[in-house]
Design a protein around this motif. Structure first.
Motif, PDB file in Angstrom:
ATOM      1  N   THR A 203      -4.745   0.533   7.372  1.00 21.47           N
ATOM      2  CA  THR A 203      -3.695   0.653   6.349  1.00 21.47           C
ATOM      3  C   THR A 203      -2.321   1.026   6.916  1.00 21.47           C
ATOM      4  N   LYS A 204      -2.285   1.789   8.000  1.00 19.16           N
ATOM      5  CA  LYS A 204      -0.983   2.210   8.554  1.00 19.16           C
ATOM      6  C   LYS A 204      -0.349   1.075   9.353  1.00 19.16           C
ATOM      7  N   GLY A 205       0.891   0.760   9.013  1.00 20.94           N
ATOM      8  CA  GLY A 205       1.617  -0.301   9.719  1.00 20.94           C
ATOM      9  C   GLY A 205       1.176  -1.701   9.346  1.00 20.94           C
ATOM     10  N   VAL A 206       0.357  -1.844   8.314  1.00 18.34           N
ATOM     11  CA  VAL A 206      -0.143  -3.159   7.881  1.00 18.34           C
ATOM     12  C   VAL A 206       0.482  -3.505   6.529  1.00 18.34           C
ATOM     13  N   ASN A 254       7.496   4.052   4.628  1.00 22.31           N
ATOM     14  CA  ASN A 254       7.319   2.935   5.561  1.00 22.31           C
ATOM     15  C   ASN A 254       7.029   1.593   4.889  1.00 22.31           C
ATOM     16  N   GLY A 255       6.656   1.607   3.611  1.00 22.38           N
ATOM     17  CA  GLY A 255       6.399   0.352   2.910  1.00 22.38           C
ATOM     18  C   GLY A 255       5.127  -0.348   3.326  1.00 22.38           C
ATOM     19  N   ASP A 256       4.190   0.365   3.939  1.00 25.75           N
ATOM     20  CA  ASP A 256       2.930  -0.262   4.344  1.00 25.75           C
ATOM     21  C   ASP A 256       1.830   0.047   3.331  1.00 25.75           C
ATOM     22  N   ILE A 257       0.628  -0.424   3.617  1.00 26.29           N
ATOM     23  CA  ILE A 257      -0.490  -0.224   2.681  1.00 26.29           C
ATOM     24  C   ILE A 257      -0.763   1.264   2.487  1.00 26.29           C
ATOM     25  N   TYR A 258      -0.650   2.028   3.555  1.00 27.62           N
ATOM     26  CA  TYR A 258      -0.939   3.460   3.462  1.00 27.62           C
ATOM     27  C   TYR A 258       0.038   4.169   2.510  1.00 27.62           C
ATOM     28  N   ASP A 259       1.297   3.818   2.577  1.00 23.88           N
ATOM     29  CA  ASP A 259       2.282   4.464   1.703  1.00 23.88           C
ATOM     30  C   ASP A 259       2.062   4.082   0.242  1.00 23.88           C
ATOM     31  N   HIS A 365       3.848  -9.576  -8.378  1.00 25.17           N
ATOM     32  CA  HIS A 365       3.277  -9.063  -7.132  1.00 25.17           C
ATOM     33  C   HIS A 365       2.419 -10.099  -6.416  1.00 25.17           C
ATOM     34  N   ALA A 366       1.772 -10.982  -7.189  1.00 25.89           N
ATOM     35  CA  ALA A 366       0.963 -12.033  -6.550  1.00 25.89           C
ATOM     36  C   ALA A 366       1.847 -12.938  -5.692  1.00 25.89           C
ATOM     37  N   GLY A 367       3.111 -13.074  -6.077  1.00 24.87           N
ATOM     38  CA  GLY A 367       4.017 -13.933  -5.325  1.00 24.87           C
ATOM     39  C   GLY A 367       4.396 -13.395  -3.973  1.00 24.87           C
ATOM     40  N   VAL A 368       4.220 -12.089  -3.753  1.00 26.46           N
ATOM     41  CA  VAL A 368       4.628 -11.492  -2.484  1.00 26.46           C
ATOM     42  C   VAL A 368       3.504 -11.534  -1.442  1.00 26.46           C
ATOM     43  N   LEU A 369       2.337 -12.030  -1.830  1.00 28.01           N
ATOM     44  CA  LEU A 369       1.206 -12.052  -0.895  1.00 28.01           C
ATOM     45  C   LEU A 369       1.501 -12.832   0.392  1.00 28.01           C
ATOM     46  N   PRO A 370       2.148 -14.022   0.316  1.00 28.49           N
ATOM     47  CA  PRO A 370       2.473 -14.708   1.584  1.00 28.49           C
ATOM     48  C   PRO A 370       3.317 -13.847   2.511  1.00 28.49           C
ATOM     49  N   LYS A 371       4.280 -13.127   1.952  1.00 30.66           N
ATOM     50  CA  LYS A 371       5.134 -12.256   2.764  1.00 30.66           C
ATOM     51  C   LYS A 371       4.306 -11.165   3.454  1.00 30.66           C
ATOM     52  N   LEU A 372       3.331 -10.624   2.738  1.00 32.62           N
ATOM     53  CA  LEU A 372       2.524  -9.535   3.289  1.00 32.62           C
ATOM     54  C   LEU A 372       1.496 -10.045   4.303  1.00 32.62           C
ATOM     55  N   CYS A 373       0.975 -11.242   4.066  1.00 30.32           N
ATOM     56  CA  CYS A 373      -0.168 -11.706   4.863  1.00 30.32           C
ATOM     57  C   CYS A 373       0.219 -12.525   6.092  1.00 30.32           C
ATOM     58  N   ASN A 384      -4.396  -6.101   1.871  1.00 27.99           N
ATOM     59  CA  ASN A 384      -3.109  -6.381   1.220  1.00 27.99           C
ATOM     60  C   ASN A 384      -3.279  -6.630  -0.274  1.00 27.99           C
ATOM     61  N   ILE A 385      -4.294  -7.384  -0.644  1.00 30.40           N
ATOM     62  CA  ILE A 385      -4.533  -7.640  -2.079  1.00 30.40           C
ATOM     63  C   ILE A 385      -4.803  -6.327  -2.803  1.00 30.40           C
ATOM     64  N   GLY A 386      -5.639  -5.496  -2.208  1.00 28.83           N
ATOM     65  CA  GLY A 386      -5.949  -4.208  -2.836  1.00 28.83           C
ATOM     66  C   GLY A 386      -4.731  -3.319  -2.973  1.00 28.83           C
ATOM     67  N   SER A 387      -3.810  -3.406  -2.022  1.00 29.91           N
ATOM     68  CA  SER A 387      -2.656  -2.497  -2.044  1.00 29.91           C
ATOM     69  C   SER A 387      -1.656  -2.842  -3.135  1.00 29.91           C
ATOM     70  N   ILE A 388      -1.613  -4.107  -3.584  1.00 32.37           N
ATOM     71  CA  ILE A 388      -0.676  -4.453  -4.658  1.00 32.37           C
ATOM     72  C   ILE A 388      -1.350  -4.366  -6.029  1.00 32.37           C
ATOM     73  N   ASP A 389      -2.678  -4.204  -6.045  1.00 31.92           N
ATOM     74  CA  ASP A 389      -3.419  -3.857  -7.259  1.00 31.92           C
ATOM     75  C   ASP A 389      -3.114  -4.802  -8.416  1.00 31.92           C
ATOM     76  N   ILE A 390      -3.451  -6.069  -8.243  1.00 34.61           N
ATOM     77  CA  ILE A 390      -3.163  -7.043  -9.301  1.00 34.61           C
ATOM     78  C   ILE A 390      -4.373  -7.187 -10.228  1.00 34.61           C
ATOM     79  N   VAL A 391      -4.077  -7.538 -11.478  1.00 32.16           N
ATOM     80  CA  VAL A 391      -5.121  -7.891 -12.447  1.00 32.16           C
ATOM     81  C   VAL A 391      -4.779  -9.284 -12.952  1.00 32.16           C
ATOM     82  N   LEU A 392      -5.683 -10.216 -12.763  1.00 24.41           N
ATOM     83  CA  LEU A 392      -5.362 -11.612 -13.070  1.00 24.41           C
ATOM     84  C   LEU A 392      -5.262 -11.872 -14.571  1.00 24.41           C
TER      85      LEU A 392
END
Length: 397
Positions: A203-206, A254-259, A365-373, A384-392
């Motif tokens: 999670t840190k730095g990812v 830091n804007g990562d998964i951990y934060d 938030h689903a739209g930002v997945l390419p940027k994160l991945c 990454n999917i878990g960190s943005i916590d989307i509900v379809l």
């Protein structure tokens, strides 16, 4: 001896739409070079039900249950957001007691939603025990929801102008006890996770996204605040009783998964703090405005008469025509567990919305997945999917 040249072939992987870690029917096309993701393309729409269009053929009161089905993990907040938009449109003043009850219920829904998030997010990354602990504590809140509303998931409890029924002392005592015990439960989760080397490494730095990028992508909620941006609808545009309680807005650095994880963990404590204040400050008085939009329910299913339904629609039409004086369109938003949930309604003076559009945080938030991945390892997609916590449910609508 002949030299062997190793070559890395590109591989296209179809992930989803039926995959346990996509948190719903989300499909990702991953173009890989070895284990590195070169391109990620999300596909949505598998859960599209036409909620916005359906609402145009229903009265405002009848549209309320549709909002339950958007983000079904926090249906109470969806109901409140829709009610606030209609109240703003027709100019209804909600009684103080109803405002405090709605604030209390919204924070209960936030805790419930975050509990499902931490349970599934930890499970995705390999921590099983947290799932069991979180489901145990969520059950306590679902029982409290059932005690007041008669439902556990899709509640339809708020009303345009207040709430459906009052809360009693037994409910308040149980809820107050929960708020006192819950911070200790959060420490249990943190003990299991924060010292887990695998969790920290994954999670840190990812999945890093900077504050500027997060704003440009339109992110809100903990996904935005994890990048250090101080924005919360409850603070900037207070609604219900949020301007009468004290709470802090956790932000990351830091804007990562951990934060993003830390923001939600801190929000657990803030929600418990808000609920406790609402119970202590809960005023006496009515729970529904005198001029609230009403729909008369038949006394018995056997006595449903078409004339009654027509009469009520006529009555609601008349109410709307009396109320709407200033606005023909309105936008109102609330701070849902996943971010800013907004309702944009255009009115034509009838009892039905002429147009309704929903600003769903999961869709953004689903739209930002390419940027994160893109550029990260394929194993990081799940985190990454878990960190943005989307509900379809609200993403597709």
């Amino acid at each position: 001896m002949q030299n062997r040249v190793k070559t890395v072939k590109e591989l296209v992987v179809n992930m989803g739409p039926q995959h346990p870690a996509t948190h719903g029917v989300l499909r990702l096309i991953l173009e890989l070079e070895g284990e590195v993701i070169r391109k990620c393309t999300p596909y949505i729409g598998y859960l599209h039900r036409g909620v916005e269009k359906l609402s145009e053929d229903l009265t405002y009161v009848q549209s309320l249950p549709l909002t339950d089905r958007l983000d079904y993990l926090s249906s109470m907040v969806n109901n409140v957001g829709f009610c606030i938009a209609v109240e703003k449109l027709v100019g209804i003043n909600v009684p103080e007691r109803a405002k405090f009850i709605r604030t209390m219920m919204s924070e209960m829904a936030r805790i419930c939603s975050h509990l499902v998030w931490i349970a599934t997010h930890a499970l995705d990354i390999g921590a099983m025990t947290v799932f069991l602990y979180a489901m145990r504590d969520r059950e306590s809140l679902l029982e409290l929801f059932e005690m007041v509303t008669g439902a556990r998931l899709t509640v339809s409890y708020p009303r345009v102008g207040g709430v459906r029924c009052d809360v009693d002392n037994e409910f308040l005592d149980k809820l107050y006890k929960f708020t006192e015990e819950f911070p200790g439960k959060v420490e249990e989760y943190e003990t299991l996770i924060d010292r887990n080397r695998v969790w920290l490494k994954r999670t840190k730095g990812v999945g890093v996204i900077t504050a500027e990028e997060a704003i440009n992508w339109g992110l809100t909620g903990p996904t935005l605040r994890g990048s250090g941006v101080y924005y919360d609808v409850r603070k900037f545009f207070p609604y219900d009783a949020y301007d009468k309680v004290e709470f802090e807005v956790p932000v990351g650095k830091n804007g990562d998964i951990y934060d993003r994880y830390r923001c939600r963990m801190l929000e657990f404590r803030q929600s418990a703090k808000i609920i406790k204040q609402c119970i202590e400050k809960l005023p006496e008085g009515p729970i529904l405005a005198e001029n609230a939009l009403r729909i008369r329910m038949p006394e018995s299913p056997l006595k449903i008469d078409k004339k009654d339904i027509i009469f009520e629609i006529y009555t609601e039409d008349k109410q709307i025509q009396e109320f709407i004086q200033k606005f023909t369109e309105v936008y109102a938003s609330v701070e849902a567990p996943r971010g800013e949930l907004g309702f944009y309604i255009v009115c034509d003076s009838s009892s039905k919305p002429y147009r309704m559009r929903v600003r769903a945080p999961s869709f953004v938030h689903a739209g930002v997945l390419p940027k994160l991945c893109e550029g990260s390892l394929v194993a990081d997609v799940i985190a990454n999917i878990g960190s943005i916590d989307i509900v379809l449910g609200e993403c597709d609508r």
